[in-house]
Design an enzyme around this catalytic site. Structure first.
Site, PDB file in Angstrom:
ATOM      1  N   HIS A 168     -12.406  32.318   8.835  1.00  0.00           N
ATOM      2  CA  HIS A 168     -13.462  32.083   9.797  1.00  0.00           C
ATOM      3  C   HIS A 168     -13.072  32.484  11.208  1.00  0.00           C
ATOM      4  O   HIS A 168     -13.852  33.120  11.903  1.00  0.00           O
ATOM      5  CB  HIS A 168     -14.039  30.680   9.753  1.00  0.00           C
ATOM      6  CG  HIS A 168     -15.415  30.710  10.354  1.00  0.00           C
ATOM      7  ND1 HIS A 168     -16.466  31.333   9.732  1.00  0.00           N
ATOM      8  CD2 HIS A 168     -15.884  30.345  11.559  1.00  0.00           C
ATOM      9  CE1 HIS A 168     -17.523  31.310  10.522  1.00  0.00           C
ATOM     10  NE2 HIS A 168     -17.200  30.717  11.635  1.00  0.00           N
ATOM     11  N   PHE A 181     -23.306  37.690   7.610  1.00  0.00           N
ATOM     12  CA  PHE A 181     -22.177  38.229   8.386  1.00  0.00           C
ATOM     13  C   PHE A 181     -22.405  39.662   8.827  1.00  0.00           C
ATOM     14  O   PHE A 181     -21.808  40.106   9.804  1.00  0.00           O
ATOM     15  CB  PHE A 181     -20.822  37.985   7.712  1.00  0.00           C
ATOM     16  CG  PHE A 181     -20.556  38.688   6.412  1.00  0.00           C
ATOM     17  CD1 PHE A 181     -20.322  40.043   6.375  1.00  0.00           C
ATOM     18  CD2 PHE A 181     -20.479  37.963   5.233  1.00  0.00           C
ATOM     19  CE1 PHE A 181     -20.042  40.684   5.175  1.00  0.00           C
ATOM     20  CE2 PHE A 181     -20.200  38.591   4.029  1.00  0.00           C
ATOM     21  CZ  PHE A 181     -19.983  39.955   4.007  1.00  0.00           C
TER      22      PHE A 181
END
Lengths: 540, 271
Positions: free
Chosen positions: A215, A367
């Protein structure tokens, strides 16, 4: 004052060249698994391409951009020649060698494990060694950024570190610490198996290690974009940064809370306790804070520019903005994509909401929108802004630049919105083939087709970007003057010690990593019988 | 200005930075480890410590429920990267001698004329696993089991290496090559069936999966039906049973016919 233009240009060109290749692969992947493509009957080729696309876009491209931008910031913001130029070239060549080393096994079909590695899948050992070399190359950059700041501090005792450099070093520290997770996974778990020293692997532990990286790496990708928001955009559109302190606090918050949150990627994993998942979920919510602060500060900074240009009214000032300025356009597009992507991110980080979209195409859409959209469009803007200073030549065709940015924005929206949608309908990710002839998923054919068309719009924009940069190397010479960063409305001569140094925040980052990751990693490492046989790619 | 000025509670940034971080951590920890576990009425905890351990993911011994008795033997084959690596010529020779007793069904050159599998050039790991399974009883066959039951580990390894060493000859009854049916290259994603080719060649190979080109159509059909009915159960984690159960009779026909029509020399040389 950019003394090492060649070094910076080399990083940028390598970054954008590999970006072009990976973008082409991405468009091909969208096409080949959509209803308009004729399936090539070989999923292995698809996964090969997917691994190359992810490895380049995830590890090589953004790292090189951050490095190039970092060197440029160090030289121009600190107004001192880069210390350790030879080391910088060493880092660059390590990345070149690492990339080649990683790409060859991928091309041969010996490392189709995707860039997230997915143990117990194991590919050729040279693929992993290549990735390690890329990371080691970037760690040299981390060290150089720290050293250059240190040298500057000695020469300017007590002075406020320029915001751009402060943020740049924060980003480099974040990267150094977050890359450690994947490095541990590779060195302790995957490489011994890939090298034939072990036949089993603790896939659960490996996944936890990877979440350590997975992350915060996004925030490392994000750093150049945020630095551009704060230090380039206001200057480029004729405004000032609304608050220098707010900017520093945002970067500090990223440093502290971007790291101990990665387990929201493992909500579906049984080897992690629910309590830790909750803590990570809560800290992920906190990471929205620096983004909200940034959106506020930048909107205020933009408003300052608009009012300086004669803008009036509660919202009427928006018309006074220089919309023909590529930087303004890029910022607006970036914010829109950041808004949608961020909202989607809040869904991903919520333990319960995640259940409905976990491992679906929603995640891929998410993403791509955040990284490929909000972040990469600012990489373009950074390149456009720096190019005249690097080449000593002007970028003349602003119209072409605007077209490129428009195409990227439209392409990204057309690609990712249907992608999110089919994810909600339950379409899984990481699939090479969908049988759209099946009545159960036939209605999704339209969305997937749209998405693929978006992919080609993005490819067009990407090619245009490379053309603009290449043409920018040939225009007549013109002195662009020294490279400057935006000034704050209230430019402070001194900054509180905590906001001028990183030590406290790095210490908090490490402390939170220990509290949030220590116990899960220790129990998994010490529990017997958690390893499973490795699955070797392309082996019999 | 030094670290000493910063890392002290006299510095308000240090106070607030550390204080807020610690407060958030404590609040989230209390919520995650104590409040939320007890908020699940369907889970019972003996005490607070029990709830904390559960939320932390402390490995716990499962409740005292006896594992269901296995009525049938399961495959117990363990294959490491060293089991069959680099066979010596001697081992292959021993395998050749032993293989004389297999020839009656599997053919003197490893090519069967009796709808038994062709073994010439089959992956060593495959023969190794099947012989082990026949010996242990995980797989049974009235004709084959008696042959396997007295083999030693060494003999099984030798036989595997010998057959893997033999050249892949064309099948006995070559037929015109058929086009790839969907089930072989696409599988059936909506029914959870991976393509046959992703393990058995044509697309990719997985350790322990045989290549199937040129094998007897009747044999492959019979095996798929045996997997579907649960009569054959030496596949690890039920992977073939799950696939065969979800296949339609037509797909079973297509897959068997397709693989039977392929010459074995198209098998990708991966070893």
């Amino acid at each position: 004052m950019l003394a090492n233009r060649k070094l910076i240009l080399a990083h940028f060109w390598l970054a954008f060249a590999v970006f072009g290749v990976a973008l082409t692969l991405g468009a091909w992947q969208m096409f080949i698994r959509s209803p308009i493509g004729t399936w090539l009957s070989n999923p292995e080729l698809y996964y090969r391409s997917l691994t190359a696309h992810g490895t380049v876009m995830g590890y090589v491209f953004p790292t090189l951009v951050a490095m190039a931008f970092g060197y440029a910031i160090s030289e121009s913001a600190l107004e001192q020649r880069l210390v350790g130029v030879r080391w910088a070239w060493t880092g660059f060549w390590l990345i070149v060698i690492g990339s080649i080393m990683a790409v060859i096994p991928i091309a041969l079909g010996r490392a189709s494990v995707l860039y997230t590695f997915y143990p117990p899948l194991i590919g050729n050992v040279f693929y992993y060694l290549g990735v390690v070399l890329v990371v080691v190359g970037s760690w040299i950059w981390v060290a150089l950024m720290s050293i250059n700041l240190h040298v500057w501090r000695k020469a300017h005792p007590g002075a406020a570190v320029p915001l751009a450099m402060y943020a740049n070093v924060a980003g480099s520290y974040l990267w150094a610490w977050t890359a450690l997770g994947a490095a541990l996974e590779l060195l302790l778990q995957i490489i011994p198996v890939a090298a034939g020293l072990k036949a089993t692997i603790d896939a659960g532990l490996a996944r936890v290690f990877f979440s350590w990286t997975l992350h915060a790496i996004v925030y490392f990708w994000l750093m150049p974009t945020y630095i551009a928001y704060y230090t380039i955009v206001p200057r480029a559109i004729g405004g000032r940064v609304y608050s220098d302190s707010m900017a520093r606090i945002s970067f500090i918050l990223f440093l502290v809370v971007a790291m101990p949150i990665g387990m929201h990627h493992t909500f579906g994993d049984p080897q992690v306790g629910a309590g830790f998942k909750f803590i990570h979920s809560a800290f992920t919510a906190l990471v929205a804070l620096p983004t909200l602060l940034t959106v506020f500060t930048i909107c205020a900074s933009v408003e300052i520019a608009a009012r300086l240009r004669g803008g009036r009214g509660l919202f009427g000032w928006m018309r006074a903005l220089p919309w023909d300025n590529p930087m303004m356009l890029a910022l607006a597009f970036s914010f829109i994509m950041l808004g949608f992507g961020g909202a989607g991110g809040l869904i991903n980080m919520s333990y319960q909401l995640d259940a409905s979209i976990h491992n679906t195409q929603w995640i891929t859409g998410h993403f791509h929108l955040i990284f490929g959209g909000a972040i990469v469009i600012m990489y373009f803007a950074i390149a456009y802004d720096l190019w005249p200073h690097l080449t000593g030549r002007e970028l003349i065709d602003l119209r072409m630049i605007r077209t490129q940015l428009w195409l990227w924005f439209v392409g990204m929206m057309v690609t990712t919105f249907p992608w999110h949608w089919v994810g909600i309908l339950g379409m899984p990710r990481r699939m090479a083939y969908f049988d759209f002839g099946d009545p159960a998923i036939a209605p999704q054919a339209l969305s997937v087709t749209l998405s693929a068309i978006g992919g080609f719009i993005l490819l067009t924009s990407g090619i245009l970007f490379l053309v603009i940069l290449a043409r920018g190397m040939r225009t007549p010479q013109a002195d662009a003057g020294p490279y400057r960063f935006a000034l704050a409305v209230h430019q402070q001569a001194t900054v509180p010690l905590a906001l001028n140094t990183h030590a406290l925040w790095v210490a908090l980052m490490i402390a939170l990593t220990l509290t949030n990751y220590g116990y899960p990693i220790l129990t998994l490492a010490l529990t017997e019988g958690t390893s499973v046989p490795a699955v070797f790619v392309g082996a019999q | 200005m030094s670290a000493r000025d910063l890392f002290t509670f006299h510095n308000r940034h240090f106070r607030s930075g550390v204080g807020i971080t610690a407060a958030i951590l404590i609040v989230t920890a209390i919520a995650g480890f104590i409040v939320l576990p007890f908020a699940q009425p369907w889970v019972q905890f003996a005490n607070v410590w029990d709830a904390i351990c559960s939320a932390a993911g402390v490995p716990q011994r499962a409740a005292n429920v006896a594992a269901p008795e296995q009525t049938r033997r399961l495959s117990e084959v363990v294959l490491t990267s060293h089991t069959l690596s680099r066979p010596s010529q001697e081992a292959i020779g021993r395998g050749a001698t032993l293989a004389q007793r297999c020839a009656i069904c599997h053919g003197p050159t490893g090519i069967s004329r009796a709808d038994s599998p062709n073994l010439a050039g089959q992956y060593a790991a495959v023969i190794y696993k099947e012989l082990h399974d026949f010996r242990s009883g995980a797989r049974t066959n009235a004709v084959m089991s008696p042959f396997a039951v007295n083999l030693t580990d060494q003999e099984i390894a030798d036989l595997s290496n010998y057959y893997a060493y033999l050249p892949r000859l064309p099948a006995y009854h070559p037929t015109p090559q058929l086009p790839k049916p969907n089930i072989v290259i696409y599988g059936a994603p909506m029914r959870g069936i991976a393509p046959c080719g992703s393990c058995h060649g044509a697309l990719d190979n997985k350790t322990g999966s045989p290549w199937l080109e040129g094998q007897s159509e009747a044999y492959m059909k019979a095996q798929l039906q045996a997997f579907a009915s649960g009569e054959r159960r030496n596949d690890i984690s039920q992977q073939m049973r799950n696939i065969a159960r979800a296949m339609t009779p037509q797909e079973i026909e297509q897959a068997a016919a397709y693989y039977a029509s392929q010459p074995p020399d198209v098998v990708k040389a991966v070893d």
